[in-house]
Design a protein around this motif. Structure first.
Motif, PDB file in Angstrom:
ATOM      1  N   TYR A 157      36.893  38.630  49.435  1.00 43.60           N
ATOM      2  CA  TYR A 157      36.824  38.800  47.994  1.00 43.60           C
ATOM      3  C   TYR A 157      37.948  37.994  47.366  1.00 43.60           C
ATOM      4  O   TYR A 157      39.029  37.833  47.936  1.00 43.60           O
ATOM      5  CB  TYR A 157      36.977  40.271  47.597  1.00 43.60           C
ATOM      6  CG  TYR A 157      35.744  41.114  47.797  1.00 43.60           C
ATOM      7  CD1 TYR A 157      35.446  41.665  49.042  1.00 43.60           C
ATOM      8  CD2 TYR A 157      34.868  41.357  46.741  1.00 43.60           C
ATOM      9  CE1 TYR A 157      34.318  42.435  49.220  1.00 43.60           C
ATOM     10  CE2 TYR A 157      33.731  42.135  46.915  1.00 43.60           C
ATOM     11  CZ  TYR A 157      33.470  42.664  48.154  1.00 43.60           C
ATOM     12  OH  TYR A 157      32.345  43.428  48.336  1.00 43.60           O
ATOM     13  N   LYS A 204      40.233  37.662  43.758  1.00 46.69           N
ATOM     14  CA  LYS A 204      40.607  38.463  42.593  1.00 46.69           C
ATOM     15  C   LYS A 204      41.548  37.693  41.696  1.00 46.69           C
ATOM     16  O   LYS A 204      42.633  37.275  42.116  1.00 46.69           O
ATOM     17  CB  LYS A 204      41.259  39.776  43.033  1.00 46.69           C
ATOM     18  CG  LYS A 204      41.560  40.715  41.875  1.00 46.69           C
ATOM     19  CD  LYS A 204      42.222  41.974  42.351  1.00 46.69           C
ATOM     20  CE  LYS A 204      42.466  42.932  41.192  1.00 46.69           C
ATOM     21  NZ  LYS A 204      43.258  42.343  40.101  1.00 46.69           N
ATOM     22  N   ALA A 215      43.930  40.928  36.276  1.00 49.38           N
ATOM     23  CA  ALA A 215      43.251  41.774  35.297  1.00 49.38           C
ATOM     24  C   ALA A 215      41.728  41.776  35.454  1.00 49.38           C
ATOM     25  O   ALA A 215      41.005  42.146  34.517  1.00 49.38           O
ATOM     26  CB  ALA A 215      43.613  41.372  33.873  1.00 49.38           C
ATOM     27  N   GLU A 216      41.244  41.360  36.607  1.00 51.28           N
ATOM     28  CA  GLU A 216      39.814  41.433  36.878  1.00 51.28           C
ATOM     29  C   GLU A 216      39.579  42.167  38.190  1.00 51.28           C
ATOM     30  O   GLU A 216      40.485  42.304  39.013  1.00 51.28           O
ATOM     31  CB  GLU A 216      39.192  40.038  36.958  1.00 51.28           C
ATOM     32  CG  GLU A 216      39.223  39.287  35.638  1.00 51.28           C
ATOM     33  CD  GLU A 216      38.488  37.961  35.742  1.00 51.28           C
ATOM     34  OE1 GLU A 216      38.620  37.150  34.811  1.00 51.28           O
ATOM     35  OE2 GLU A 216      37.790  37.733  36.744  1.00 51.28           O
ATOM     36  N   GLY A 217      38.357  42.638  38.390  1.00 56.73           N
ATOM     37  CA  GLY A 217      38.030  43.254  39.662  1.00 56.73           C
ATOM     38  C   GLY A 217      37.768  42.200  40.715  1.00 56.73           C
ATOM     39  O   GLY A 217      37.544  41.033  40.411  1.00 56.73           O
ATOM     40  N   PRO A 218      37.819  42.590  42.001  1.00 59.88           N
ATOM     41  CA  PRO A 218      37.516  41.641  43.075  1.00 59.88           C
ATOM     42  C   PRO A 218      36.081  41.110  42.960  1.00 59.88           C
ATOM     43  O   PRO A 218      35.163  41.856  42.613  1.00 59.88           O
ATOM     44  CB  PRO A 218      37.679  42.480  44.346  1.00 59.88           C
ATOM     45  CG  PRO A 218      38.538  43.634  43.937  1.00 59.88           C
ATOM     46  CD  PRO A 218      38.178  43.915  42.520  1.00 59.88           C
ATOM     47  N   PHE A 231      33.033  39.123  45.070  1.00 57.57           N
ATOM     48  CA  PHE A 231      32.571  38.762  46.408  1.00 57.57           C
ATOM     49  C   PHE A 231      32.498  37.248  46.550  1.00 57.57           C
ATOM     50  O   PHE A 231      32.008  36.535  45.680  1.00 57.57           O
ATOM     51  CB  PHE A 231      31.195  39.378  46.660  1.00 57.57           C
ATOM     52  CG  PHE A 231      30.534  38.879  47.913  1.00 57.57           C
ATOM     53  CD1 PHE A 231      29.465  37.995  47.848  1.00 57.57           C
ATOM     54  CD2 PHE A 231      31.002  39.267  49.149  1.00 57.57           C
ATOM     55  CE1 PHE A 231      28.855  37.529  48.996  1.00 57.57           C
ATOM     56  CE2 PHE A 231      30.401  38.807  50.309  1.00 57.57           C
ATOM     57  CZ  PHE A 231      29.321  37.929  50.224  1.00 57.57           C
ATOM     58  N   PHE A 273      41.211  38.908  49.285  1.00 58.70           N
ATOM     59  CA  PHE A 273      41.201  40.108  50.112  1.00 58.70           C
ATOM     60  C   PHE A 273      40.156  39.964  51.209  1.00 58.70           C
ATOM     61  O   PHE A 273      39.016  39.562  50.950  1.00 58.70           O
ATOM     62  CB  PHE A 273      40.868  41.342  49.274  1.00 58.70           C
ATOM     63  CG  PHE A 273      41.950  41.749  48.325  1.00 58.70           C
ATOM     64  CD1 PHE A 273      41.889  41.386  46.991  1.00 58.70           C
ATOM     65  CD2 PHE A 273      43.026  42.506  48.769  1.00 58.70           C
ATOM     66  CE1 PHE A 273      42.887  41.759  46.104  1.00 58.70           C
ATOM     67  CE2 PHE A 273      44.028  42.878  47.896  1.00 58.70           C
ATOM     68  CZ  PHE A 273      43.957  42.499  46.562  1.00 58.70           C
ATOM     69  N   PHE A 291      39.939  47.320  53.236  1.00 61.98           N
ATOM     70  CA  PHE A 291      40.511  46.097  52.705  1.00 61.98           C
ATOM     71  C   PHE A 291      41.894  45.819  53.279  1.00 61.98           C
ATOM     72  O   PHE A 291      42.658  46.747  53.576  1.00 61.98           O
ATOM     73  CB  PHE A 291      40.631  46.186  51.182  1.00 61.98           C
ATOM     74  CG  PHE A 291      39.323  46.050  50.460  1.00 61.98           C
ATOM     75  CD1 PHE A 291      38.476  47.137  50.316  1.00 61.98           C
ATOM     76  CD2 PHE A 291      38.934  44.828  49.929  1.00 61.98           C
ATOM     77  CE1 PHE A 291      37.257  47.015  49.658  1.00 61.98           C
ATOM     78  CE2 PHE A 291      37.722  44.698  49.268  1.00 61.98           C
ATOM     79  CZ  PHE A 291      36.888  45.785  49.131  1.00 61.98           C
ATOM     80  N   GLY A 292      42.214  44.529  53.381  1.00 63.99           N
ATOM     81  CA  GLY A 292      43.570  44.117  53.673  1.00 63.99           C
ATOM     82  C   GLY A 292      44.405  44.153  52.403  1.00 63.99           C
ATOM     83  O   GLY A 292      43.908  44.496  51.326  1.00 63.99           O
ATOM     84  N   THR A 293      45.664  43.785  52.525  1.00 61.30           N
ATOM     85  CA  THR A 293      46.580  43.859  51.396  1.00 61.30           C
ATOM     86  C   THR A 293      46.553  42.608  50.519  1.00 61.30           C
ATOM     87  O   THR A 293      47.195  42.573  49.483  1.00 61.30           O
ATOM     88  CB  THR A 293      48.016  44.094  51.871  1.00 61.30           C
ATOM     89  OG1 THR A 293      48.334  43.109  52.853  1.00 61.30           O
ATOM     90  CG2 THR A 293      48.165  45.481  52.477  1.00 61.30           C
TER      91      THR A 293
END
Lengths: 116, 112
Positions: free
Chosen positions: B36, B38, B41-44, B46, B89, B102-104
């Motif tokens: 993903y 990112k 201020a937005e969502g992840p 795909f 991510f 998820f990873g960091t």
């Protein structure tokens, strides 16, 4: 096709106050997720719904957090009372079952919560 | 217990060069892997995925490689563009469940 819609985008509340987040998933997606994302971390699952049923809520702090997904579409996540440590981004995502059993999750823009 | 790990918090690459982002996992039950992207201020969003029955999946400038024996996957971006600058991510799931781990994240900066 409309994506996952979340509201509000931002919320600032005082500690001990209640707060609620709303999510409208992609039409036809039977699986809905609420994730928590702390600064510098990846999303962590809070709860997963399959239609109306919460099938995985093991990471949801049930003493203060609650969620519902009425009619298997929209969902709300509530915190009561909020604590300073709840400050984070709350992400909603949805996915649909595919023939292989695997599918990606589509995320909303998230709600950034600040507890002061 | 972090089941998906991204050990590089950040990466800087010159525009036009290759970006390689790495991810390791510990759970041998994982059989589906995703990347993903990112923006702030937005969502992840795909980007690309790979099933454990494959060792490579390509989509335009993005290629994901999976090494099951090493429990390692990587995302290659060629050529890198300034618009690729974002946090990436890695995520994994198992057929037995429908949860994504998820990873960091790795923050990629593509320098013009």
């Amino acid at each position: 096709e409309a994506g996952v819609v979340q509201s509000p985008r931002y919320k600032i509340i005082e500690k001990k106050q209640p707060v609620a987040f709303w999510c409208n998933p992609i039409s036809g997606h039977n699986t809905l997720y609420w994730y928590l994302q702390n600064l510098g971390q990846g999303p962590e699952l809070l709860i997963r719904y399959e239609n109306e049923e919460a099938v995985d809520d093991s990471q949801l702090p049930k003493d203060r957090f609650s969620a519902e997904r009425l009619k298997g579409v929209d969902s709300t996540l509530k915190i009561q009372p909020a604590e300073l440590g709840d400050s984070a981004v709350y992400l909603c995502a949805s996915s649909s079952f595919s023939g292989t059993g695997h599918t990606e999750a589509f995320f909303g823009q998230g709600t950034r919560l600040t507890v002061v | 217990d972090q089941q998906v790990k991204q050990n590089s918090p950040s990466l800087s690459v010159q525009e036009g060069r290759i970006s390689i982002l790495n991810c390791d996992y510990t759970n041998s039950m994982f059989d589906y892997f995703l990347w993903y992207k990112k923006y702030p201020a937005e969502g992840p969003t795909f980007l690309i995925s790979i099933s454990s029955i494959k060792d490579k999946n390509e989509d335009g400038r993005f290629t994901v490689f999976l090494n099951k024996s090493a429990k390692h996957l990587s995302l290659h971006i060629v050529p890198s563009q300034p618009g690729d600058s974002a946090v990436y991510f890695c995520a994994a799931s198992a057929m037995s469940g429908n949860q994504f781990y998820f990873g960091t994240g790795t923050s990629l900066t593509v320098i013009p």
